[in-house]
Enzyme design. Structure first.
Site, PDB file in Angstrom:
ATOM      1  N   ASN A  89      -9.908  -1.354  10.403  1.00 46.90           N
ATOM      2  CA  ASN A  89      -8.763  -0.092  10.150  1.00 46.90           C
ATOM      3  C   ASN A  89      -7.647   0.734  11.415  1.00 46.90           C
ATOM      4  OD1 ASN A  89      -8.851  -1.139   7.007  1.00 46.90           O
ATOM      5  ND2 ASN A  89     -10.901  -0.474   7.797  1.00 46.90           N
ATOM      6  N   SER A 147     -10.570   9.512   0.740  1.00 47.54           N
ATOM      7  CA  SER A 147     -10.435   8.409   2.264  1.00 47.54           C
ATOM      8  C   SER A 147     -11.858   9.119   2.730  1.00 47.54           C
ATOM      9  CB  SER A 147      -9.573   9.174   2.420  1.00 47.54           C
ATOM     10  OG  SER A 147      -8.457   8.353   1.837  1.00 47.54           O
ATOM     11  N   ASP A 207     -15.801  -1.500   9.374  1.00 49.79           N
ATOM     12  CA  ASP A 207     -16.174  -1.494   8.242  1.00 49.79           C
ATOM     13  C   ASP A 207     -16.747  -2.610   8.659  1.00 49.79           C
ATOM     14  OD1 ASP A 207     -14.650  -0.050   7.013  1.00 49.79           O
ATOM     15  OD2 ASP A 207     -12.720  -1.512   5.988  1.00 49.79           O
ATOM     16  N   GLU A 242     -13.565  -6.065   8.639  1.00 46.93           N
ATOM     17  CA  GLU A 242     -12.372  -5.250   9.437  1.00 46.93           C
ATOM     18  C   GLU A 242     -12.552  -3.907   9.653  1.00 46.93           C
ATOM     19  OE1 GLU A 242      -9.702  -3.979   6.583  1.00 46.93           O
ATOM     20  OE2 GLU A 242     -11.414  -5.244   4.894  1.00 46.93           O
ATOM     21  N   GLU A 259       0.431  -1.459   0.019  1.00 47.65           N
ATOM     22  CA  GLU A 259      -0.192   0.115   0.083  1.00 47.65           C
ATOM     23  C   GLU A 259       1.007   1.049   0.154  1.00 47.65           C
ATOM     24  OE1 GLU A 259      -3.923  -0.552   2.678  1.00 47.65           O
ATOM     25  OE2 GLU A 259      -2.259  -2.319   3.152  1.00 47.65           O
ATOM     26  N   SER A 274      -6.693  -2.901   2.090  1.00 43.28           N
ATOM     27  CA  SER A 274      -6.775  -1.855   0.574  1.00 43.28           C
ATOM     28  C   SER A 274      -7.356  -2.712  -0.305  1.00 43.28           C
ATOM     29  CB  SER A 274      -5.682  -0.880   0.254  1.00 43.28           C
ATOM     30  OG  SER A 274      -5.855   0.018   1.259  1.00 43.28           O
TER      31      SER A 274
END
EC number: 6.3.2.4
Length: 306
Positions: free
Chosen positions: A272, A281, A257, A270, A15, A150
């Site tokens: 982050n 973003s 998420d 998940e 990433e 990502s």
């Protein structure tokens, strides 16, 4: 005299490009807020020397391995440098989708059914029990490396004969892979800033799922903030996100998420702990909805560093 702040960006993970963009935006936002901030790319600079270079605090704008997985956090702890985001354990757990799911499941939180495989198991050939477990998920399924972000290495599999290729791709990125039951969506993300839960965002990708291109390259992905949920649904979502966040031991700032399936149930996807901060973003978008400018957001994240 104000603190000298290192903004860590770039790095060596898959990433890297996203992180360079995030870091540049964070740097500009901090400087706009009057912060004495400087870019530092761990690919080019020995970050064990941050203290001797005169830095007093670190803003982590790295994504993926080496920046978001607890290793960097551990090094900064040993150096006695305060940094943004979650600590060592929470960062490592959040980066690991399999162990996040196991913890959430153990805490009674809703996660989609899944099967986990190691590279060794895949190379040896799947046994009847494993094949039956995968078959029980139905089709489509989503195949993803356990420790990538990502959507790197992720595939949606709609036909049985495509599973091997999807697994092969995912195993290029990790030793462990998840095969998850496909949830029909829509997808939501909820940002956390200190003790505050920001307004949820509904994500509507143009393609079949929210992959790398939809996240960072496509102008066709649509975001809705506020998400259009009823007040009770929004409250339920925020309560679920807070439980998920605290179960992993996360702090500072980040994002969870979530998918809303056709049965009306939210499922955790998940966590982050160092989300993207690019023009596409989501944390800045949620902060904007809460009345906060980008500069105010990054200054607040820095204030939460310890």
């Amino acid at each position: 005299m104000t603190d000298k702040i290192a903004v860590l960006l770039g790095g060596t993970s898959a990433e890297r490009e996203v992180s360079l963009n995030s870091g540049a935006a964070v740097l500009a936002g901090l400087r706009e807020g009057g912060i004495d901030a400087y870019p530092v790319d761990p690919k080019e600079v020995d970050v064990t020397q941050l203290k001797s270079m005169g830095f007093q605090k670190v803003f982590i704008a790295l994504h993926g391995r080496g920046g978001e997985d607890g290793t960097l956090q551990g090094m900064l702890e040993l150096m006695g440098l305060p940094y943004t985001g979650s600590g060592v354990m929470a960062s490592a757990l959040s980066m690991d989708k399999l162990r996040s799911k196991l913890l959430w499941q153990g805490a009674g939180l809703p996660v989609a059914p899944w099967v986990a495989l190691t590279r060794a198991e895949f190379e040896k050939g799947l046994n009847d029990k494993q094949l039956a477990e995968i078959s029980s998920l139905g089709l489509p399924v989503i195949v993803k490396p356990s420790r990538e972000g990502s959507s790197v290495g992720m595939s949606k599999v709609v036909a049985e004969n495509a599973l091997q290729d999807a697994l092969r791709l995912a195993f290029q990125h990790d030793e462990e892979v998840l095969i998850e039951k496909w949830l029909s969506g829509p997808e939501f993300t909820v940002a956390i800033l200190g003790e505050e839960i920001l307004p949820s965002i509904r994500i509507q990708p143009a393609g079949t799922f929210y992959d790398y291109e939809a996240k960072y390259l496509s102008d066709e992905t649509q975001y809705f903030c506020p998400a259009g949920l009823e007040a009770l649904q929004e409250a339920n979502l925020q309560a679920l996100v807070l439980k998920a966040w605290t179960t992993l031991g996360c702090k500072g700032w980040g994002r969870i998420d979530v998918m809303l399936d056709s049965d009306g149930q939210f499922y955790l996807l998940e966590a982050n702990t160092s989300p993207g901060m690019t023009s596409h973003s989501l944390v800045p978008m949620a902060a904007r909805q809460a009345g906060m400018s980008f500069s105010q957001l990054v200054v607040r994240i820095l204030e939460l560093a310890d």
